[in-house]
Scaffold this motif. Structure first.
Motif, short mmCIF file in Angstrom:
data_model
loop_
_atom_site.label_atom_id
_atom_site.label_comp_id
_atom_site.label_asym_id
_atom_site.label_seq_id
_atom_site.Cartn_x
_atom_site.Cartn_y
_atom_site.Cartn_z
N ILE A 36 20.90 -13.60 -6.64
CA ILE A 36 21.35 -12.49 -7.48
C ILE A 36 20.34 -11.35 -7.40
O ILE A 36 19.14 -11.56 -7.53
N TYR A 37 20.83 -10.16 -7.19
CA TYR A 37 19.96 -8.99 -7.13
C TYR A 37 20.51 -7.91 -8.05
O TYR A 37 21.73 -7.78 -8.20
N ARG A 38 19.61 -7.15 -8.64
CA ARG A 38 20.06 -6.00 -9.42
C ARG A 38 19.90 -4.76 -8.57
O ARG A 38 18.93 -4.65 -7.81
N ILE A 39 20.86 -3.85 -8.67
CA ILE A 39 20.74 -2.60 -7.92
C ILE A 39 19.98 -1.61 -8.79
O ILE A 39 20.46 -1.20 -9.85
N ASN A 40 18.78 -1.25 -8.38
CA ASN A 40 18.00 -0.24 -9.10
C ASN A 40 18.09 1.09 -8.37
O ASN A 40 18.31 1.12 -7.17
N SER A 41 17.90 2.16 -9.12
CA SER A 41 17.98 3.48 -8.50
C SER A 41 16.63 4.18 -8.58
O SER A 41 15.89 4.02 -9.54
N LYS B 194 19.45 0.27 3.45
CA LYS B 194 19.82 1.56 4.04
C LYS B 194 21.31 1.80 3.92
O LYS B 194 21.76 2.90 3.62
N LYS B 195 22.06 0.71 4.14
CA LYS B 195 23.52 0.84 4.03
C LYS B 195 23.91 1.19 2.61
O LYS B 195 24.83 1.98 2.39
N ILE B 196 23.19 0.60 1.63
CA ILE B 196 23.54 0.88 0.24
C ILE B 196 23.37 2.37 -0.05
O ILE B 196 24.21 2.99 -0.69
N ASP B 197 22.29 2.95 0.49
CA ASP B 197 22.07 4.38 0.26
C ASP B 197 23.25 5.19 0.76
O ASP B 197 23.74 6.09 0.08
N SER B 198 23.73 4.86 1.96
CA SER B 198 24.82 5.67 2.49
C SER B 198 26.13 5.39 1.76
O SER B 198 26.93 6.30 1.52
#
Lengths: 880, 107
Positions: A128-133, A309-313
């Protein structure tokens, strides 16, 4: 090498009668195999030896070894206990020091184990990972525990590695009033900053693991308008757990049917809640939640390479609007188990702990144990010289070096075991206090795993080993004759090492003591620094921003009628609480260069209530209708816009297109400038700040607080009267208030904990170090009894003898101090740099800590030295 | 009685030692068993069996010559005792009798 190990094994285990034959055969086979390569042959050899180990070949263990040494071991234990009884003071010093040290270590290990176990209880915790910004707004970099709520579903769709997602949405505090059976429960103050109720995804339970007590989580999470509640809430509201089908009414949100009850979330979870409400994320317009805490569950074995990197795009494609508005985002995946010990993200659900504090705690507890161990070593070395005749005789009778070592080891082990038992008892008694202090529910059972117990056993073994064998090692060259003659005097190296250890002990004690002083100073500074306004006697009532402004105004006026109330003001955010971000274009900048600064919207009485100091211009004036569009800036804001304080008044500030104002209002004029004041905690530097007048046509910006300034010392009476006004005008909502000075103080809670912890440890360290010192002084005075007697006979005065006995120790303490000072300075300077506003390290603190240790040491050894110095020389010199 | 019965591997080892006569020691026996039956027997197992047979009184041992490839250690040469020989005979007789019962053509 391999062959040698195998040979050794063979010799160790093989029945001696067969050993020669088997060895010969093996050797022959090995020689033949050697042609195929040395290593292969060696490995085969080892394999043969291992497969040789069958009952008929292996040396029969008839426990002869144990049998024969058991008696002597028992004898060693008896001797060890007799030694302790004979030297009660030494034994007491050793045991109490070690027991305290072990108790510290035990409690701290419990704490650290708990800190490290956060969120590991989920079955899939490792996936499980949290998406941080990371956001960058106008050059202002920030890290958020949030991401756009549309991002996680987009990831699920595009990335094959993602198995499932979960999102958590916070609910406004004003909605967290739960009504059941005409009783309203205030659930707006939660375990973290967000209250007790949250919105969740329908797939929440695919990612996170919780135990259902009633109902099915699978069905419950997919059913719209349903509530999943925890056991404690079921028991609080209903008094039982079978509550499926009941409904709860949330203020502003409507009715939710209870579809499942789950066990309370464990204390070691970063998400603490009591109500989970479904559906909100799955409606047509999840835009209600632009931001959400989003989690992804990765497929088993899916790597993270290249994903970020894919998440950024993907993020850019999903929310292109952000970048258009000048908000540049990049994202990262944070393992869920790392969340708790990574402070530094804004909008955490539950305050993260600073991993540095965990390190500090563990280092300090190890130091305490080290100090106790050093006492033990020093005292056993001292004792050794007195018992040299015993060892001489043992040696002459035939005890080998190994046996004497065993005896020493067993003796230390006995002391260590007694200390361990007492240490465990201490920690059992101290656990309650420790739990209160840390706010955790720790129990000793968490260390009772085989790993935990083996670590404890290893530690005790290591302490016994070091304390038992070190004294022996330094008498390495002693011959039986010299031992019998009692010539076993510690050599110069021993003496030197003992001194080094005393220096080390006091070095640590001084470090901790000086650190305590400085941390307390800083804390005092934080709590008493002039904030630029007065926090005393300001009461903050939370209000609901969705309530129409005229009703809020009615409450405000009602409260103002209370005689002890001086001022009252409504505002959107405020000092010590959250602030808003204002977007604007100050005069002299073109429309595209927007500035974002902190600020709040309030009513006309805000500046008066808080008493900010105006250094130019004037306060808002309710008589002037145009003032509702005007602003007051602080000094930093004026500086940021490149203006002088005097010329700032009268300048225009406009909202950019798309700003919060609707209608014709495009901006206003600066009418006043205040002195800088600390609107946030003293961790941060004061930034540019702006106060504007709230207008009912602002989008999505409501009042959150009603601040009340009283001028009465009778707070209790004032509160009751404000309460009755509130109940008259807002009967559906219980009053919720806090004191401003307290909410400021709460910002420094972790520093306060640190200062308490360090001071406790410093006290313990000094205590144990002094115990050791006392033991050494006892030893030295006994050793020097004759010397003192002779000196006195020859005419030495009392002060001369005291100086003789103590100078050595004070020198060591002084050296310890001198070493400790720079170390402490460097560490604390680093810690203080973490605050935008901090005290300077006053070098007097070190002097003070040094003098304190000297005084404490003097008090410790004073009595003993005095007794020795005053003793009648006749007693010490009489030879009968 | 324990001493009167012989296991399968024991029988094999006993036979091989009888066959090898003056060269019957660990490594040679292992090699011979491998050559005649194709079985890979561990040296430790052979030693176990040899010593057990010696205890049962079927074998006796003496120390033979040392070779350099044994690291200078002497071989322990095993030879059959009379009771070992009679045990082998007895086993042979029992087996033959049984074989004849099921298939008279065995001679």
């Amino acid at each position: 090498m391999i062959k040698r190990i195998a040979d050794w094994l063979l010799k160790l285990l093989c029945y001696p009668k067969y050993h020669r034959d088997i060895r010969g055969d093996l050797e022959e086979i090995h020689n033949k195999r050697k042609k195929r390569g040395r290593i292969v042959a060696d490995l085969m050899y080892l394999k043969e030896v291992i497969s040789l180990m069958r009952p008929s070949v292996v040396k029969p263990f008839r426990f002869t070894f144990f049998n024969s040494s058991l008696g002597i071991v028992r004898n060693y234990i008896v001797i060890a206990i007799r030694q302790m009884l004979r030297n009660k003071v030494h034994a007491a010093i050793n045991i109490s020091g070690l027991a305290i040290g072990l108790a510290c270590c035990l409690l701290i290990s419990l704490y650290i184990l708990d800190e490290l176990s956060f969120d590991k209880f989920h079955h899939n915790a490792d996936r499980i990972y949290r998406i941080n910004s990371h956001s960058s707004i106008g050059g202002n970099e920030r890290q958020w525990a949030l991401s756009p709520s549309s991002l996680a579903p987009a990831l699920l769709e595009t990335l094959p590695q993602v198995e499932s997602i979960a999102r958590i949405g916070t609910i406004g505090k004003s909605s967290q009033f739960v009504k059941y059976n005409e009783v309203v429960y205030d659930e707006s103050s939660g375990y973290g900053p967000y209250g007790k109720a949250f919105f969740i995804d329908s797939t929440f339970f695919e990612v996170f693991t919780y135990k259902p007590l009633a109902g099915s989580l699978e069905i419950a999470s997919k059913k719209p308008q349903s509530a999943i509640i925890t056991r404690r809430i079921a028991e609080k509201i209903f008094g039982e757990r079978q509550v499926i089908g009941e409904s709860l009414e949330f203020a502003n949100l409507g009715k939710y049917e209870i579809t499942a009850v789950i066990g309370d979330p464990p204390g070691n979870a970063h998400f603490q809640f009591d109500y989970l409400l479904t559906n909100e994320f799955d409606t047509e317009s999840p835009r209600n939640f632009f931001w959400a805490r989003s989690y992804v569950l990765m497929h088993n074995g899916a790597g993270l390479d290249g994903i970020v990197k894919k998440i950024d795009s993907i993020g850019l494609a999903t929310e292109p609007g952000l970048e258009k508005n000048g908000i540049y985002m990049s994202y990262e995946l944070q393992p869920v188990t790392d969340i708790h010990l990574n402070a530094g993200y804004e909008y955490e659900l539950y305050p993260a702990n600073d991993i540095r504090y965990v390190y500090i705690l563990s280092i300090v507890s190890v130091f305490i144990l080290l100090i106790a161990t050093i006492n033990f070593i020093n005292l056993s070395t001292a004792q050794l010289t007195r018992r040299s005749r015993e060892f001489g005789i043992r040696n002459v009778i035939g005890a080998g070096r190994g046996q004497i070592m065993l005896q020493f080891f067993i003796q230390s082990l006995s002391t260590t075991m007694i200390a361990a038992i007492i240490g465990i008892l201490i920690s059992i008694f101290a656990l309650d206090v420790f739990n209160q202090f840390t706010g955790k529910q720790l129990s000793l059972s968490s260390i009772a795993t085989w790993q935990g117990l083996s670590v404890v056993a290893l530690m005790l073994g290591a302490i016994s080993f070091v304390t038992g064998l070190y004294p022996l090692a330094i008498t390495n060259s002693a011959t039986p004759i010299s031992m019998l003659k009692e010539e076993l005097k510690p050599g110069s190296t021993t003496d030197f090492l003992r001194k080094v250890m005393v220096v080390f002990q006091f070095g640590i004690s001084v470090t901790l003591m000086a650190a305590t002083f400085i941390i307390i100073q800083q804390l005092h500074f934080l709590q008493n620094e002039d904030l630029g306004f007065n926090t005393d006697q300001i009461l903050l009532l939370s209000v609901d921003g969705k309530v129409p402004v005229n009703r809020l105004n009615a409450i405000k006026h009602g409260v103002q009628q209370v005689s002890s109330v001086q001022w009252a003001t409504l505002h959107s955010g405020g000092p010590g609480k959250h602030t808003n971000v204002m977007v604007m274009v100050p005069e002299g900048f073109d429309d595209k260069t927007t500035h974002r600064i902190d600020g709040i919207y309030a009513d006309f009485d805000f500046v008066k209530t808080y008493g900010f100091k105006l250094i130019a211009g004037r306060d808002f004036n309710p008589a002037l209708p145009t003032d509702s569009l005007n602003f007051i800036l602080n000094r930093s804001a004026v500086r940021k816009f490149g203006w002088e304080v005097e010329e700032a008044v009268g300048r225009k500030i406009n909202y950019p297109s798309g700003g919060p104002a609707r209608g014709p209002a495009k901006g206003g004029t600066v009418i006043g400038v205040t002195e800088d004041f600390h609107y946030a905690s003293l961790h941060n530097e004061i930034g540019p700040f702006m106060i504007g007048i709230h207008s009912s046509n602002f989008r999505g910006l409501g009042f959150s607080f009603l601040s009340v300034k009283t001028h009465s010392s009778n707070i209790k009476e004032t509160l009751t009267r404000i309460g009755s006004v509130w109940d008259d005008l807002e009967p559906n909502r219980p009053i919720n208030y806090s004191f401003l000075d307290q909410s400021y103080a709460n910002q420094y809670r972790s520093e306060e904990k640190l200062s308490q912890t360090i001071s406790i440890f410093a006290g313990l360290a000094i205590f144990i170090a002094c115990l050791g010192l006392l033991g050494l002084v006892l030893f030295v005075t006994q050793e020097k009894t004759k010397e003192i007697g002779i000196r006195k006979v020859l005419g030495a005065s009392l002060p001369q003898i005291i100086v003789l006995l103590t100078t050595g120790f004070f020198k060591l303490i002084l050296i310890g101090n001198i070493i400790a000072w720079p170390v402490t300075y460097i560490f604390l300077k680093d810690w203080l740099e973490g605050f935008a506003y901090h005290v300077d390290i006053n070098l007097l603190v070190f002097v003070f800590a040094g003098i304190s240790t000297v005084i404490i040491a003097a008090l410790t050894i004073g009595y003993q030295t005095l007794v020795a110095a005053l003793s009648n020389p006749v007693n010490s010199l009489r030879y009968e | 009685m324990k001493g009167t019965f012989i296991g399968e591997l024991e029988e094999l080892v006993l036979l091989t030692s009888a066959f090898l006569a003056n060269e019957a020691y660990g490594v040679a026996i292992v090699a011979e068993i491998k050559a005649t039956t194709g079985r890979e027997v561990n040296i430790g197992a052979i030693h176990t069996v040899l010593h057990r047979l010696e205890r049962k009184g079927f074998l006796t041992s003496r120390l033979g010559g040392a070779t350099s490839e044994r690291g200078g250690r002497r071989k322990r040469i095993f030879s059959l005792t009379p009771s070992g020989e009679s045990a082998l005979t007895r086993i042979f007789q029992i087996r033959t009798r049984l074989y004849k019962k099921i298939q008279p053509t065995f001679s």
